[in-house]
Design an enzyme around this catalytic site. Structure first.
Site, PDB file in Angstrom:
ATOM      1  N   ASP A  17     -11.899  -7.348  -0.210  1.00 21.10           N
ATOM      2  CA  ASP A  17     -10.782  -7.778   0.651  1.00 21.10           C
ATOM      3  C   ASP A  17     -11.149  -7.650   2.139  1.00 21.10           C
ATOM      4  O   ASP A  17     -10.486  -8.241   2.988  1.00 21.10           O
ATOM      5  CB  ASP A  17      -9.558  -6.884   0.400  1.00 21.10           C
TER       6      ASP A  17
ATOM      7  N   GLN B 175      -4.108  -4.943  -5.346  1.00 22.88           N
ATOM      8  CA  GLN B 175      -3.134  -5.912  -4.849  1.00 22.88           C
ATOM      9  C   GLN B 175      -2.065  -5.173  -4.031  1.00 22.88           C
ATOM     10  O   GLN B 175      -1.494  -4.190  -4.485  1.00 22.88           O
ATOM     11  CB  GLN B 175      -2.505  -6.681  -6.025  1.00 22.88           C
TER      12      GLN B 175
ATOM     13  N   LYS C  51      -6.226 -15.100  -8.813  1.00 22.85           N
ATOM     14  CA  LYS C  51      -7.545 -14.524  -8.514  1.00 22.85           C
ATOM     15  C   LYS C  51      -8.398 -14.472  -9.773  1.00 22.85           C
ATOM     16  O   LYS C  51      -9.574 -14.815  -9.764  1.00 22.85           O
ATOM     17  CB  LYS C  51      -7.375 -13.123  -7.901  1.00 22.85           C
TER      18      LYS C  51
HETATM   19  N1  GUN Z   1      -1.297  -8.947  -0.740  1.00 22.85           N
HETATM   20  C1  GUN Z   1      -1.099 -10.041   0.045  1.00 22.85           C
HETATM   21  N2  GUN Z   1      -2.272 -10.550   0.462  1.00 22.85           N
HETATM   22  C2  GUN Z   1      -3.240  -9.775  -0.059  1.00 22.85           C
HETATM   23  C3  GUN Z   1      -4.667  -9.814   0.001  1.00 22.85           C
HETATM   24  O1  GUN Z   1      -5.298 -10.658   0.650  1.00 22.85           O
HETATM   25  N3  GUN Z   1      -5.296  -8.824  -0.691  1.00 22.85           N
HETATM   26  C4  GUN Z   1      -4.643  -7.876  -1.385  1.00 22.85           C
HETATM   27  N4  GUN Z   1      -5.370  -6.949  -2.011  1.00 22.85           N
HETATM   28  N5  GUN Z   1      -3.321  -7.816  -1.464  1.00 22.85           N
HETATM   29  C5  GUN Z   1      -2.634  -8.772  -0.804  1.00 22.85           C
END
Ligand code: GUN
Length: 286
Positions: free
Chosen positions: A119, A96, A52
């Site tokens: 998100d 996350q 990211k």
């Molecule tokens: N963990 C697995 N997929 C995601 C996601 O799309 N966003 C976040 N914040 N955590 C995750």
């Protein structure tokens, strides 16, 4: 043989579009920024967070990382989120997932300001999606819509079957397909006669979380098959929820694993960060 939907190529096309947009807005004095919070050192999470931040760097979005220890309390995490909510230099906030067991995920997600919830997990954004209002949309399903559109696959009037009902993928996927005028069915672990339902699908989205579960016996000839799963097999290779070798010969189009849906998730996160930055810049104007 099926058309292979190239998620890497579509993803890189969208990232280049975003990069150009960000550069243009930068000349107008608009900046974009994402705060990424990771609690603990789960290796998979560390890889996702790195991806990211690398995507941010490529597009021109500033990113800041908060690496908190495994034993962080819910209160400490909430305090950080509140600080970032109030910080005008931060447009997007991402925690996350998963978080360690002493922290309640739903409390954390709802604590993020809805205008910074890139998100798309906050109830306000989930509600906005189901009511057809503007808001942030969960990245993986938003990416799947882009894969379909940019591959010339129309959704309107199609029988769309989603296998999986998670808050992050299955449910928002169903809402998005509905928004595109698909006829949508959502299946899950209690669905009876699953094959009878999936065999009706013109567009089949598999988000079951079981390696290679969906073989050709689940798929209608000529269907478009989207594979959300990603699993590491014993031989070290990656596979999806779909048995690619068996399904590709009967499908009209299919996403591979890796290189299908996966790259789109981070790309749509970047798209949401740009939206968040633009919204914030409009609010700042007199
Ligand atoms: N963990 C697995 N997929 C995601 C996601 O799309 N966003 C976040 N914040 N955590 C995750």
């Amino acid at each position: 043989m099926a058309q292979i939907i190239d998620g890497k190529q579509i993803s890189s096309q969208i990232r280049d579009e975003l990069k150009e947009k960000v550069e243009q807005y930068r000349q107008e004095g608009i900046r974009f920024s994402l705060a990424v919070i990771q609690v603990g050192a789960d290796p998979a999470s560390t890889v996702y967070v790195r991806n990211k931040r690398n995507a941010c760097a490529y597009i021109g979005i500033e990113s800041s990382a908060y690496e908190l220890p495994e034993e962080t309390t819910e209160e400490e995490l909430l305090n950080l989120i509140h600080t970032l909510n109030d910080d005008p230099n931060v447009n997007g906030i991402l925690v996350q997932l998963p978080v360690p067991p002493q922290i309640r995920e739903h409390v954390v997600v709802q604590a993020i300001a809805k205008e910074k919830d890139v998100d798309g997990f906050h109830m306000a954004n989930v509600g906005a999606l189901s009511m057809g209002q503007p808001g942030f949309v969960s990245c993986t399903p938003a990416g799947i819509i882009q894969l379909l559109k940019r591959s010339g696959i129309s959704i309107e009037g199609k029988e769309c079957v989603v296998i999986g009902r998670s808050n992050i993928v299955g449910k928002p996927m169903a809402m998005l397909l509905l928004r595109e005028n698909g006829t949508v069915t959502v299946c899950h672990s209690r669905t009876k006669n699953l094959r009878d339902v999936t065999k009706r699908a013109d567009i089949l989205v598999a988000a079951v979380g079981r390696p290679k579960m969906i073989d050709d016996s689940y798929v209608k000839e000529g269907a478009v098959v989207i594979d959300v799963g990603i699993h590491r097999m014993e031989n070290g290779k990656l596979c999806g929820d779909v048995d690619y070798e068996k399904v590709a010969p009967v499908a009209s189009a299919i996403t591979p694993v890796p290189g299908g849906v996966g790259p789109m998730t981070v790309t749509m996160l970047m798209n949401n960060c740009v939206e968040a930055g633009l919204m914030a810049s409009k609010e700042k104007r007199p």
